[in-house]
Every structure is written in structure tokens, then in C-alpha cells.
Design a protein around this motif. Sequence first.
Motif, PDB file in Angstrom:
ATOM      1  N   ALA A  49    -103.791  92.025 -41.925  1.00 49.15           N
ATOM      2  CA  ALA A  49    -103.890  91.280 -43.190  1.00 49.15           C
ATOM      3  C   ALA A  49    -103.964  92.237 -44.371  1.00 49.15           C
ATOM      4  O   ALA A  49    -103.343  92.005 -45.420  1.00 49.15           O
ATOM      5  N   LYS A  50    -104.712  93.327 -44.206  1.00 49.08           N
ATOM      6  CA  LYS A  50    -104.801  94.324 -45.278  1.00 49.08           C
ATOM      7  C   LYS A  50    -103.436  94.939 -45.560  1.00 49.08           C
ATOM      8  O   LYS A  50    -103.049  95.153 -46.722  1.00 49.08           O
ATOM      9  N   GLY A  51    -102.679  95.199 -44.475  1.00 51.29           N
ATOM     10  CA  GLY A  51    -101.344  95.737 -44.658  1.00 51.29           C
ATOM     11  C   GLY A  51    -100.434  94.786 -45.411  1.00 51.29           C
ATOM     12  O   GLY A  51     -99.672  95.192 -46.290  1.00 51.29           O
ATOM     13  N   PHE A  52    -100.497  93.505 -45.074  1.00 50.95           N
ATOM     14  CA  PHE A  52     -99.676  92.510 -45.780  1.00 50.95           C
ATOM     15  C   PHE A  52    -100.072  92.428 -47.256  1.00 50.95           C
ATOM     16  O   PHE A  52     -99.215  92.245 -48.125  1.00 50.95           O
ATOM     17  N   ARG A  53    -101.363  92.567 -47.539  1.00 53.32           N
ATOM     18  CA  ARG A  53    -101.810  92.486 -48.936  1.00 53.32           C
ATOM     19  C   ARG A  53    -101.265  93.652 -49.762  1.00 53.32           C
ATOM     20  O   ARG A  53    -100.819  93.464 -50.899  1.00 53.32           O
ATOM     21  N   VAL A  54    -101.320  94.877 -49.193  1.00 54.34           N
ATOM     22  CA  VAL A  54    -100.824  96.009 -49.979  1.00 54.34           C
ATOM     23  C   VAL A  54     -99.303  95.935 -50.126  1.00 54.34           C
ATOM     24  O   VAL A  54     -98.756  96.366 -51.147  1.00 54.34           O
ATOM     25  N   LEU A  55     -98.630  95.371 -49.133  1.00 55.43           N
ATOM     26  CA  LEU A  55     -97.187  95.170 -49.274  1.00 55.43           C
ATOM     27  C   LEU A  55     -96.896  94.167 -50.383  1.00 55.43           C
ATOM     28  O   LEU A  55     -95.928  94.319 -51.140  1.00 55.43           O
ATOM     29  N   CYS A  56     -97.736  93.165 -50.482  1.00 51.95           N
ATOM     30  CA  CYS A  56     -97.597  92.212 -51.587  1.00 51.95           C
ATOM     31  C   CYS A  56     -97.726  92.925 -52.925  1.00 51.95           C
ATOM     32  O   CYS A  56     -96.943  92.681 -53.852  1.00 51.95           O
ATOM     33  N   ALA A  94     -93.026  89.195 -52.291  1.00 51.49           N
ATOM     34  CA  ALA A  94     -94.478  89.387 -52.418  1.00 51.49           C
ATOM     35  C   ALA A  94     -95.218  88.136 -51.965  1.00 51.49           C
ATOM     36  O   ALA A  94     -96.257  88.220 -51.286  1.00 51.49           O
ATOM     37  N   LEU A  95     -94.692  86.963 -52.311  1.00 56.33           N
ATOM     38  CA  LEU A  95     -95.326  85.697 -51.917  1.00 56.33           C
ATOM     39  C   LEU A  95     -95.286  85.531 -50.405  1.00 56.33           C
ATOM     40  O   LEU A  95     -96.259  85.055 -49.788  1.00 56.33           O
ATOM     41  N   GLU A  96     -94.178  85.938 -49.776  1.00 59.86           N
ATOM     42  CA  GLU A  96     -94.087  85.839 -48.317  1.00 59.86           C
ATOM     43  C   GLU A  96     -95.166  86.688 -47.646  1.00 59.86           C
ATOM     44  O   GLU A  96     -95.836  86.242 -46.707  1.00 59.86           O
ATOM     45  N   ALA A 151    -109.146  87.734 -52.025  1.00 65.56           N
ATOM     46  CA  ALA A 151    -108.100  88.683 -52.413  1.00 65.56           C
ATOM     47  C   ALA A 151    -106.720  88.051 -52.269  1.00 65.56           C
ATOM     48  O   ALA A 151    -105.864  88.183 -53.149  1.00 65.56           O
ATOM     49  N   CYS A 152    -106.502  87.366 -51.155  1.00 66.49           N
ATOM     50  CA  CYS A 152    -105.211  86.690 -50.953  1.00 66.49           C
ATOM     51  C   CYS A 152    -105.003  85.612 -52.009  1.00 66.49           C
ATOM     52  O   CYS A 152    -103.918  85.481 -52.584  1.00 66.49           O
ATOM     53  N   SER A 153    -106.044  84.833 -52.247  1.00 67.30           N
ATOM     54  CA  SER A 153    -105.922  83.741 -53.210  1.00 67.30           C
ATOM     55  C   SER A 153    -105.621  84.273 -54.605  1.00 67.30           C
ATOM     56  O   SER A 153    -104.794  83.718 -55.341  1.00 67.30           O
ATOM     57  N   PHE A 154    -106.266  85.368 -54.965  1.00 64.23           N
ATOM     58  CA  PHE A 154    -106.032  85.925 -56.300  1.00 64.23           C
ATOM     59  C   PHE A 154    -104.627  86.496 -56.428  1.00 64.23           C
ATOM     60  O   PHE A 154    -103.984  86.351 -57.472  1.00 64.23           O
ATOM     61  N   LEU A 155    -104.139  87.149 -55.372  1.00 59.03           N
ATOM     62  CA  LEU A 155    -102.782  87.690 -55.440  1.00 59.03           C
ATOM     63  C   LEU A 155    -101.748  86.571 -55.549  1.00 59.03           C
ATOM     64  O   LEU A 155    -100.740  86.717 -56.256  1.00 59.03           O
ATOM     65  N   LYS A 156    -101.987  85.453 -54.861  1.00 59.52           N
ATOM     66  CA  LYS A 156    -101.082  84.316 -55.018  1.00 59.52           C
ATOM     67  C   LYS A 156    -101.105  83.819 -56.462  1.00 59.52           C
ATOM     68  O   LYS A 156    -100.063  83.491 -57.049  1.00 59.52           O
ATOM     69  N   PHE A 157    -102.283  83.766 -57.038  1.00 61.28           N
ATOM     70  CA  PHE A 157    -102.421  83.375 -58.447  1.00 61.28           C
ATOM     71  C   PHE A 157    -101.600  84.306 -59.340  1.00 61.28           C
ATOM     72  O   PHE A 157    -100.875  83.857 -60.239  1.00 61.28           O
ATOM     73  N   GLN A 212    -104.134  77.186 -58.263  1.00 62.77           N
ATOM     74  CA  GLN A 212    -104.659  78.272 -57.452  1.00 62.77           C
ATOM     75  C   GLN A 212    -106.065  78.670 -57.889  1.00 62.77           C
ATOM     76  O   GLN A 212    -106.834  79.214 -57.090  1.00 62.77           O
ATOM     77  N   ILE A 213    -106.403  78.358 -59.135  1.00 65.82           N
ATOM     78  CA  ILE A 213    -107.775  78.650 -59.598  1.00 65.82           C
ATOM     79  C   ILE A 213    -108.779  77.853 -58.775  1.00 65.82           C
ATOM     80  O   ILE A 213    -109.819  78.375 -58.341  1.00 65.82           O
ATOM     81  N   ASP A 214    -108.486  76.585 -58.518  1.00 68.40           N
ATOM     82  CA  ASP A 214    -109.373  75.769 -57.673  1.00 68.40           C
ATOM     83  C   ASP A 214    -109.411  76.312 -56.253  1.00 68.40           C
ATOM     84  O   ASP A 214    -110.460  76.283 -55.590  1.00 68.40           O
ATOM     85  N   ALA A 215    -108.263  76.809 -55.758  1.00 69.34           N
ATOM     86  CA  ALA A 215    -108.226  77.379 -54.413  1.00 69.34           C
ATOM     87  C   ALA A 215    -109.112  78.620 -54.329  1.00 69.34           C
ATOM     88  O   ALA A 215    -109.783  78.857 -53.314  1.00 69.34           O
ATOM     89  N   MET A 216    -109.148  79.416 -55.391  1.00 66.01           N
ATOM     90  CA  MET A 216    -109.993  80.612 -55.398  1.00 66.01           C
ATOM     91  C   MET A 216    -111.468  80.243 -55.308  1.00 66.01           C
ATOM     92  O   MET A 216    -112.231  80.869 -54.581  1.00 66.01           O
ATOM     93  N   THR A 217    -111.866  79.244 -56.037  1.00 66.01           N
ATOM     94  CA  THR A 217    -113.293  78.869 -56.045  1.00 66.01           C
ATOM     95  C   THR A 217    -113.752  78.310 -54.710  1.00 66.01           C
ATOM     96  O   THR A 217    -114.952  78.283 -54.431  1.00 66.01           O
TER      97      THR A 217
END
Length: 936
Positions: free
Chosen positions: A484-491, A503-505, A518-524, A539-544
Motif C-alpha cells: 500500500a505504501k508503494g502504491f501511495r508513493v507511485l500515486c 495516479a487515481l488508479e 493518507a489514501c483519502s487525502f491523495l484522492k482528494f 471526499q472531505i466527508d470520506a476523510m473525516t
Amino acid sequence: MRIAEITTPDLRLHHRETDSHTHHPLLSEIELLIQQSEAISKDQPLPQSLPISLRQFLTRLSQLAPFPDNSFKLTIWKLSFRLWNACVDLANAASLQSSLTSAENIANLRHVAADMLFLAKDVTGVPSPTIKSSLFYYKTGLVYHSLKKFDLASDCFERATEIVSKIDIAKISDAGEKKLFLDLNLARSRTAWEISDRNLAVTLLNRAKNLLFGSPDHYKSLSNQFLAFGKSSLSRGDDDCSLNDALRLMNEALDLCEKGLGTAKTREDTTEFTAMRIKTLRFISAVHLQKGEFENVIKCVKVLRNGGNGSDGADQHASLPVLAMKAWLGLGRHSEAEKELRGMVGNNDIPEAVWVSAVEAYFEVVGTAGAETAKGVFLGLLGRCHVSAKAALRVAHRVLGESRGGDNGSRIRANVVAQLVSDERVVALFASEAVTKERKAIHSVLWNSASDHFRAKDYETSAEMFEKSMLYIPHDIENRVFRAKGFRVLCLCYLGLSQLDRALEYIEEAEKLEPNIACSFLKFKIYLQKKEHSCAIGQIDAMTSCLDFSPDYLSLSAHEAISCQALPVAVASLSKFLSFYISGKKMPTTEVVVFRTLVTILTQDIGSETEALNFMLQAQSRASKLGTECFFGLGETGKREQNWFAVTCWNLGSRCGKEKKYELCGEFLRLASEFYGYIDTDESGEDKLMICRSIILSVTAMIALEKQTKSALTETQVKLAAELLVRAGKIMSSSLSDGKDCIMEPELIFMYTLLAYDIHGRLNNSAFQLLVVKTFAGSKSCHYNYLLQLGIFASQSPQSNPDVSTFALNECLSALIASASPEYPTIALIIRKLISIASVHKGDTDDEEAILKMYKQAYRIMVGLKEGEYPTEEGKWLAMTAWNRAALPVRLGQFETAKKWLSIGLEIADKVTGMDTYKACMQDYLAGFQTKVSSA
């Protein structure tokens, strides 16, 4: 080994003779101690006192020398042999226990045995007693040397050398005894080398050249010792002195090999000397390489590969390609070095460590230009033999080097490594559990390289390296967090490349493995950059809802939205942020800062004044609830915040007023008065004046809205306006009561008076209307124009008040008349207005007389004026209306009253230009009227 071979039959006869001999007490004591040593079992350690006791008795025994007879010496000889053999047995047992202390004690016992034998070295009846005594010291010295007791070893070797030095070597025929002379020199040399007496060590080796006796074995031993010392010098360092010593010693070894070949009598000896010569040549090549004598290295390698001097067979040792490659590199001939490196691929005898080292050395010199070669060699080796994961790791690490990314060389290296590690055969090397450590290491190498390129903003190379590092993360539950960390840095990499869909994929894959903030914020962030604002707000509601959510992410989201000019998203984020303050949670930012940021954002967007007003109202409500110090802060910081909100409300109100948004204007200005009210008033009283200004303009906006919408103010709105004006009036009154002049603009004071008159008129408070106008008329801010406007407004508005109108107009008239240069058009207007008001609201005779006085006042004003100075039309109006006012009294028979009006009308007409015709008729009528009145 036990010393049995030196016990001869003659000695055994003497043993029997000695057994019948009466022992000396010292010998008896020594024998008892030796018996103790013989009786020690294998499981028992040797007592430390035993060697000490034996040494003490031996010292006493040495004081008896010379000994009385040969039998005594034979007894000593026998005891020495028994002690030596006991030492051998004890040493064998001690080797099983691996006890250093026990080994040292046994060596000390050997030393005692050798010293004991030395006392009886001149015994008769024993073959070669001197050689045997020397042999005891030699073997004891070897034991001390192995225990690193070099001083004791040196003593033993020197004693042995002294013993044999008295022997004529030429008379010795036994090969073993001759070998002892050589071995003693070699042993002394090794010990001297260990204690860093290198000159003595080499001198002893040179002496040993005289002890070779034409024996191939002797040549081998001496050559090997020269080579060993040369290797030791080579390993000490890269300084010229050490390297020169190593080369000299190895050349000596090579020379001995050459000479030894001449003494070889068997095929085995010849083969052995050839192997030694080849080995020595390889080490000489290494020395030349260390010294930078690359041409000599190439020569040595060619000699070795050609078999050298006609010797059979060429050397194919694994080190030769490495030596040749490094030498070619040193000479700058990279193509030959590459040939040597690629040639290693076909040599199955080269160990993995050797070719990996060669790849490292080649790449270190050639650098980026050799990256492709290193990759090709490694992949070629993969096809030839089994390569370990550790080797692949070393090659990848070496090719990547210590670069920090950002330059073209680093990019090329990273691309080569990416191709290397993505090969299926390389990936397979790291697949098993046995290489878990290496797999983690190569993942770390690739990850760190990708991180370096990411920091250098080379996102393309960084993404490639991160993707390759993912190949080395197992697809199991334990490693899902790392994936998951690897996918995040690739994003993040593809965000940097603006490839938003990719990046979204990646972030969606990361969210499947590890859903977190972290994932939710990057999607935002992706939605922001894609300008999908509705998705970003969702996505703001998803983050909370994330378990690891922190309010800091809402603040960060707002900053991201502002940078993307997505103001609605920023507002949504900060609005959600505000909800956490109401719940009482501890927040990283003060609430007032959030409100200020929100309003600042909204003021940038034309048309968002309503939302800005809502947040201002919330801020004012929170300030009232929490208290100003708690909400705004303490000290100067709190004052700055209060001032910002007050000024912002004022500015927004002013802007809305200019845009004719009167409802918003009124609300903003009313809020401005509230925020100014929170500020501690300074000595200048400026904040209080701002409260008054805000209130006056706020009520003004309410009236303007009424006119704009053509909808009357409600009773509630009227009462609110009245309350606001009362508050403003109190502030102005308190300022005046302090003995200070009101420094507020006269226009605003006039507006306050006008508004107070209007609002209180709606509340039917006529007394207050008159009071407020009189107060204004008595102030320094009063000007006749303001009084004129008040008088006209009071006479015309739905809430007309003739008393107020008359007062204001009279005050205005007085001010005009008293001025140095009266404005007669204005005076004429005021007089007409006063006459009209009095005419409309007259009630009794007093009112009629008051009107007449106004006409007379107008006449007195016109007296003495130049022609046309008083408005002609106004003068005609006065003359005509005064004359016409006599009509009713005439009909009613009120002749005196009628005469007054006729007379004033004629008098005024006499002062007005252009009324000559009217004046003649008026005079005729007045004369006839007077005659008629007289006759009546």
C-alpha cells in the motif's frame, strides 16, 4: 607427538641401570611431580602450581652441575622424556577442552622438560644428544608460537640455535637432522616477523639459503616462507614501502621456485614447483597492480596465460581476468577491460564473489558508461550458472552508486538497474524464503534510489524505480502495508507528472490494501487537480470517516484547494473544520483563524458576500458565547484579530453599498459596529466613532433597501433601527459630555439626525424628533444646508412634523441672514416654505399674525437690495399671495385685516421688478378700498 623415537636400545639399558641406582633427593622430588602429571586424567585441568614447582626444583638441580656421573645424567634424561610424553598426553586432552590457560601450562611443562634435557645434553651412550636437546626447544618454541607467546617462542628457538651452532653441519648425514637446521631458521624468522622485527626475519631467511642442501623440500619450504612474508607485506597497506617489500620478497620466492625446479627429481616435485611459481607470479601481478604498474601486470598475466618460460599448461586461474581487467582500466583501455569482463561469463571456474567484485571494479572506473556492460555481464552469467540473490544485490547497488538523483548519469544508472531487476530470472532469485534478508535489502536499495530521484523532482525515473521495488514485496497479508505504501508513493509520482488518471488508479489500489487518511487525502488532491470539485467536496466527508483522521488534514485540504483556486472546496473544508470546535475538541489552529481564512477566501469571489456574512455572524455569535479573549486571543494578537473582523465587515458593507446590495450592506455594517464594540477604546476614541459610523450607515442601508424594494420596514426592523440609533446617540453624547468636540464627520452627524427623525417619526415620538433636531442645530457640526434639508424633509415626509420643520427652517433662515454674504435664493425658498407650512397648519389668529410677520420679514430683507438680487419670481409670489390673502377678510367684512394684507402686498410689489402694471392696479384698488371703508 610423543618423543619415543629418540629412546634407543642403549638408553633402555641405562634405564635399568638407573633404576637400581640410588636417586638423589631432588630427582626423587622431580619424579614425584612428574608422576603427578602422568596421573592427571583427561577430564582434569592441569594444576597451575605444577609447572612452577617443577621449575623451582629444576633451578636447584641446575646448581649441582656439573653432575657427578653419567648415570645421574641418564636419570635426568629419562625424567625429561617422561615429562615430555606426559605433556603430549595432556595436550591431546586439552585440545578437546579448548582451554587456553591449560594449553599455556602444558607449554610451560614442555619448557621445563626441554631445560631438564639441556642439563644432561652431554650424556654418553645416547645418539645425537645435542640434536635431541635442540629438538625439544624447537618443538616447545612451536607450541609457544601457536599460543602467540612470541617472546617465549623466540627464547626457545634461540636456545635451540645456540645448541646446534656447535655442530659441524658438514658431518651430518641424516636428512631429518639437516632439516632441523632449516626449520629452526624458518621458525625464528616467523617469530621475528610476528614481533615486527622484519629485518631480522628477512636476514634469517637469507641465512636459510645456505641450509638448502640441494633438497627440493627445502627449496619449497623457504620459497613458501618468502611468499608468506610477501603476502603479509601486501596486506599491510598501500604505501610504497610495504609494496616494495612485498615485491622483493615475492621475487625471492619466485627465484627459489626457479632454482628448485633444477633440483626436482620427480614429476610430483616438478608439478609442485610449477604451481608455486604460477601462484607467486599471480601475487607479483597483484603487487604491481597495487603499485599502479599496469604494464607489468599485463606482462605477468600474459606469461601466466602462455604457460611461462616453456612450462607445461597455461594458467586459467579465476583471478587473472580480474587482474587483467583492472590493469587495462588503469591504462585507460576500457575496450580491452570490457573484453576481459565479458570473457568471464564463459569461465565456469570463476567464483561468484570474484566476478561480482570484477563488475564492481569495472563500474567504479567506467561509471555510467559501463552500466549497460555491467547489466549484460550479469544477465549473461544468469544464463550460464546459478547466481545468488546476494550477487544480484551487490551489482544493483554498485551500478546505482551513491548518486542523489537529478543528473543525467543517475538517470541512466537507474534505468539500467530497472531493466536488470525487472528481468524474470533476477526476480526469481529473490522468490524463496531463504533470501528474505536479500529481498528486503534490494527493495530498500531500489526504494532509496526512487526516493532520491523523487526529491530531485525527477518523477518519471522515480516512478519507474518505485514500480520495480514493488516486484520485491511478497503478495501476502504481512506485506500488504508495504505494498500500500508503494502504491501511495507511485500515486505521488504520477501526480507530479500530472498523469491524474494513473495516479487515481494507484491510490485506489492502495486504499484496497490499507484504507487510511493518507489514501483519502491523495484522492482528494487528485479530484482537485482534475477540477472535479463536487467529488473533492464529497471526499472531505470520506476523510473525516477514516479511523486515523486528524483535523489537520482539513486545514491541509483547504490549503490545497486554495492553491488550485478551488475556492468552494476550500470553503467546504474549512466549514467542516469549524464543526470540530463546537464539539470542544482540542484543535491545532485557533477558531478565529479559521473564520478569518474562510472570510478571506470568500471575499476573493465576487458574489459570495452572503456566505461571508453567514460566517461573520457565526464568528460574532461564538465571540459572544466564548468571550472576546477566549475567541480572539489575548494582548496585541487579540486586538489585531478584532480589528481585522471589524475592518473587513466595514469594507464588505461599503462594497455592498456601492453595488446597491443594501440588505447585505446593512448587516455587514451592523456587524462591524459589534466587532468595533469588542475593541478596547483608545484615548482618541476612534473605535467608538467607528461604531457610530457603522450604525448610521447600517440604518441608512435599511432605509435605502426600503426605497429599493418599495416595501416598508416592518415594526421589528424599525425597533432595531431605533435601538441602533439610540446606541449611536449615547456614544456621541458620552463623547461630548467628556468635554471633547465630536470629531465625527458633520455629514454623518447630519445623517444620524435625519435617520433619528425618520425612525422616531415612525414610532410617533415627535418630542424626540424635535429634541434631536434642536441638539443638532446647537452643535458645531450644524450647517444651514443641513437645517434646510431637515426642514424640507420634516415638511414632506410621511412622518411630517411642522414644529420640527418650522424650527429647522427658522434656524436656517437666521443663519443665512446673519452670514456675510447671504444666499437670497435660499432665503426666498425658506420664506416660501415657512409661509406654506404655516398656511397649511394655521389654527387661530396667532397663526395668521405669524404668517403676516413672515411677509413683513421678507419685505425688510428686500429693502435695500439691488435689483434682481432677491429672486424676482419669489418676490412676485410673495406680493401676489399677500394681496390674495385679503380676499377672504374682504368678503367677511374684516376690513382692517384685509387692509393689512393689501398694504403688505403693495409694499412687496413695490420692491419687485416687473410688477409695475400690477402695482398700478393694486394702488387704485387700495385707494378705492380705503374710500369705501371710510364711507362705511
